[in-house]
Scaffold this motif. Structure first.
Motif, short mmCIF file in Angstrom:
data_model
loop_
_atom_site.label_atom_id
_atom_site.label_comp_id
_atom_site.label_asym_id
_atom_site.label_seq_id
_atom_site.Cartn_x
_atom_site.Cartn_y
_atom_site.Cartn_z
N LEU A 30 0.83 -1.36 -0.17
CA LEU A 30 0.28 0.22 -0.44
C LEU A 30 0.44 1.33 -0.33
O LEU A 30 0.14 2.23 -0.45
CB LEU A 30 -1.20 0.25 0.99
CG LEU A 30 -1.81 -1.11 1.45
CD1 LEU A 30 -2.83 -1.28 2.39
CD2 LEU A 30 -3.19 -0.62 -0.44
N ASP A 34 -2.60 1.50 -4.01
CA ASP A 34 -3.25 1.07 -3.71
C ASP A 34 -4.06 -0.47 -4.22
O ASP A 34 -4.43 -0.81 -4.99
CB ASP A 34 -4.93 2.76 -3.99
CG ASP A 34 -3.92 3.79 -3.43
OD1 ASP A 34 -3.10 3.81 -2.88
OD2 ASP A 34 -4.79 4.47 -3.78
N SER A 76 -5.48 2.31 1.29
CA SER A 76 -4.81 3.05 0.65
C SER A 76 -3.52 3.12 2.08
O SER A 76 -4.15 3.72 3.10
CB SER A 76 -4.78 3.98 -0.23
OG SER A 76 -4.93 4.96 0.78
#
Length: 114
Positions: A30, A34, A76
C-alpha cells in the motif's frame, strides 16, 4: 526539520500490529499501490473474511484509509497518520513487493475492481 515522536505504548502497539507478516506485506504494498480486498485475497491466497480482518485492524489505528469507487472499496496507506514517519522508516528496510502485483496483472486480476 523536527522529527515527530510516537509514545512507547503506541509504538509497541504498532510494532505488534506490523509483526504479522501479512499485515506488514500489505502495508509495504500500500505504500506504493492502492489495492482492494479482492486483490489481497489473490496475493495472499487467503479468504476474503481473513483479509478483511487484517485490513480492519490496520484501518482501526489509522494506518490505512479507504476510498469508495462505485461498489468497490480501495485501500491506501494513510500518509497523514501520526505513525507514517515511523512506518516509512521501517518500510525502507523491506524488499519491494511489486512482483506480487505484477503477478496479478499477468493473471489478469489486477484490475478486477475497476
Amino acid at each position: 526539520m523536527k522529527v515527530s515522536t510516537v509514545d512507547i505504548e503506541k509504538t509497541a502497539m504498532l510494532l505488534k500490529l506490523l509483526g504479522d507478516k501479512t499485515r506488514l506485506t500489505m502495508v509495504k504494498i500500500l505504500d506504493s499501490h492502492d489495492c482492494c480486498v479482492c486483490e489481497f485475497v489473490e496475493i495472499f491466497k487467503m479468504s476474503q473474511p481473513a483479509i478483511s480482518q487484517h485490513v480492519r485492524k490496520l484501518k482501526n489505528v489509522g494506518i490505512v484509509g479507504e476510498t469508495r469507487r462505485g461498489q468497490w472499496v480501495i485501500y491506501s496507506l494513510n500518509k497523514q497518520s501520526e505513525y507514517y514517519p515511523l512506518i516509512q522508516d521501517l518500510l525502507e528496510h523491506l524488499p519491494n513487493q511489486d512482483d506480487k502485483l505484477q503477478e496479478l496483472e499477468e493473471q489478469g486480476l489486477r484490475i478486477s475492481c475497476e
